[in-house]
Design an enzyme around this catalytic site. Structure first.
Site, PDB file in Angstrom:
ATOM      1  N   HIS A 104       0.834  -1.210   0.000  1.00 16.00           N
ATOM      2  CA  HIS A 104       0.000   0.000   0.000  1.00 16.00           C
ATOM      3  C   HIS A 104       0.865   1.256   0.000  1.00 16.00           C
ATOM      4  O   HIS A 104       0.616   2.202  -0.763  1.00 16.00           O
ATOM      5  CB  HIS A 104      -0.915  -0.017   1.222  1.00 16.00           C
ATOM      6  CG  HIS A 104      -1.663   1.254   1.442  1.00 16.00           C
ATOM      7  ND1 HIS A 104      -2.930   1.471   0.947  1.00 16.00           N
ATOM      8  CD2 HIS A 104      -1.323   2.398   2.105  1.00 16.00           C
ATOM      9  CE1 HIS A 104      -3.337   2.677   1.297  1.00 16.00           C
ATOM     10  NE2 HIS A 104      -2.382   3.255   1.994  1.00 16.00           N
ATOM     11  N   GLU A 105       1.891   1.266   0.841  1.00 14.92           N
ATOM     12  CA  GLU A 105       2.741   2.457   0.937  1.00 14.92           C
ATOM     13  C   GLU A 105       3.575   2.651  -0.328  1.00 14.92           C
ATOM     14  O   GLU A 105       3.754   3.781  -0.797  1.00 14.92           O
ATOM     15  CB  GLU A 105       3.639   2.363   2.175  1.00 14.92           C
ATOM     16  CG  GLU A 105       2.885   2.281   3.494  1.00 14.92           C
ATOM     17  CD  GLU A 105       1.921   3.436   3.717  1.00 14.92           C
ATOM     18  OE1 GLU A 105       2.173   4.531   3.159  1.00 14.92           O
ATOM     19  OE2 GLU A 105       0.923   3.263   4.431  1.00 14.92           O
ATOM     20  N   GLU A 133      -6.038   6.879  -1.151  1.00 17.25           N
ATOM     21  CA  GLU A 133      -5.911   5.732  -0.252  1.00 17.25           C
ATOM     22  C   GLU A 133      -6.548   4.488  -0.873  1.00 17.25           C
ATOM     23  O   GLU A 133      -5.976   3.390  -0.814  1.00 17.25           O
ATOM     24  CB  GLU A 133      -6.574   6.050   1.093  1.00 17.25           C
ATOM     25  CG  GLU A 133      -5.823   7.044   1.940  1.00 17.25           C
ATOM     26  CD  GLU A 133      -4.477   6.524   2.390  1.00 17.25           C
ATOM     27  OE1 GLU A 133      -4.337   5.311   2.629  1.00 17.25           O
ATOM     28  OE2 GLU A 133      -3.546   7.342   2.495  1.00 17.25           O
TER      29      GLU A 133
END
Length: 269
Positions: A128-129, A190
């Site tokens: 995700h990051e 996100e």
């Protein structure tokens, strides 16, 4: 300001914004006003400052474990993104968090390991990051904030003489832009990072279903308390889990391909 000057100013700003439009890895249109090299340098400088302010863990096994997971996911980053190397640092902090910065920098706080219970869940966070960097969300966030503030300043300048009512109106517009533009944009980013990250972890051979388990753990760790989604840069836990579940068929296909190719990570503390 004369009418012709107003039109010229508006036309110039509009042209600049249009030429700065780009597409994210998922095909979503995004605004990027700054050179990637400039954003990368900001990331490198920020990371150096963080390393000065927060100590790295002195537990070799913990550092090796995190790097083992991170390296497996990083190996799936396509070369087209032009990031030759990544630096991964495990910070000794109780924060349940991780981050990645432009310029190939990754930070993981030891507190995250209390919630990310296995290599697969840690891979979900790291994927995700990394996705935030690959999609140039940093550039997009800075550009959106800059364009929003510039637009309000321009509107104030061309809207007539100053007055108390005008000042109050533009103060409200500032609040409206924060809630209506900048925060929702964060939620879009996100969600996009969740999708890209899910695919990265699956391609690395980590079990994609564990991404759902991770966010269930996150919800438990927060005690069910979070900001209303409207006023948060992050989707709600329930929304996040639902979106991940919808992407699971594709992610499972990538996971099976990874296993067939011999990518079966075994990272342990």
């Amino acid at each position: 300001m004369k009418r012709w000057a107003k039109r010229a100013l508006i036309t110039g700003v509009s042209a600049a914004l249009l030429t700065a439009c780009a597409s994210s890895p998922t095909g979503r249109q995004q605004l990027k006003l700054f050179p990637s090299s400039e954003i990368d340098q900001m990331g490198v400088q920020s990371f150096a400052q963080m390393k000065e302010e927060t100590p790295a863990t002195n537990k070799t096994a913990t550092s090796q474990y995190v790097n083992c997971v991170a390296n497996q996911v990083i190996a799936q980053v396509p070369s087209k993104y032009g990031i030759d190397s990544w630096e991964v640092v495990v910070f000794d902090s109780e924060q349940v968090n991780a981050f990645a910065l432009p310029g190939g920098k990754v930070g993981v706080y030891t507190g995250l390991l209390d919630v990310a219970e296995n290599q697969h869940q840690l891979a979900a966070v790291i994927g995700h990051e990394l996705a935030h960097v690959l999609a140039e969300h940093g550039n997009e966030r800075v550009s959106t904030a800059y364009a929003t503030q510039t637009g309000l300043a321009l509107a104030y300048k061309i809207s007539g003489e100053p007055s108390e009512q005008k000042d109050q109106l533009f103060a409200l517009l500032g609040i409206g832009s924060q809630v209506g533009v900048i925060l929702p944009f964060g939620r879009i980013q996100e969600s996009e990072a969740d999708i890209i990250g899910l695919e990265l972890m699956a391609e690395a051979g980590f079990q994609p279903e564990q991404a759902v388990s991770l966010w269930e753990n996150m919800a438990k760790a927060s005690g069910g308390q979070s900001q209303p989604e409207l006023l948060s840069t992050h989707p709600s836990h329930d929304r996040r889990i639902k979106d991940l579940q919808e992407q699971m068929p594709k992610a499972n296909g990538l996971y099976q391909q990874a296993k067939a190719a011999g990518r079966v990570p075994s990272c342990k503390i």
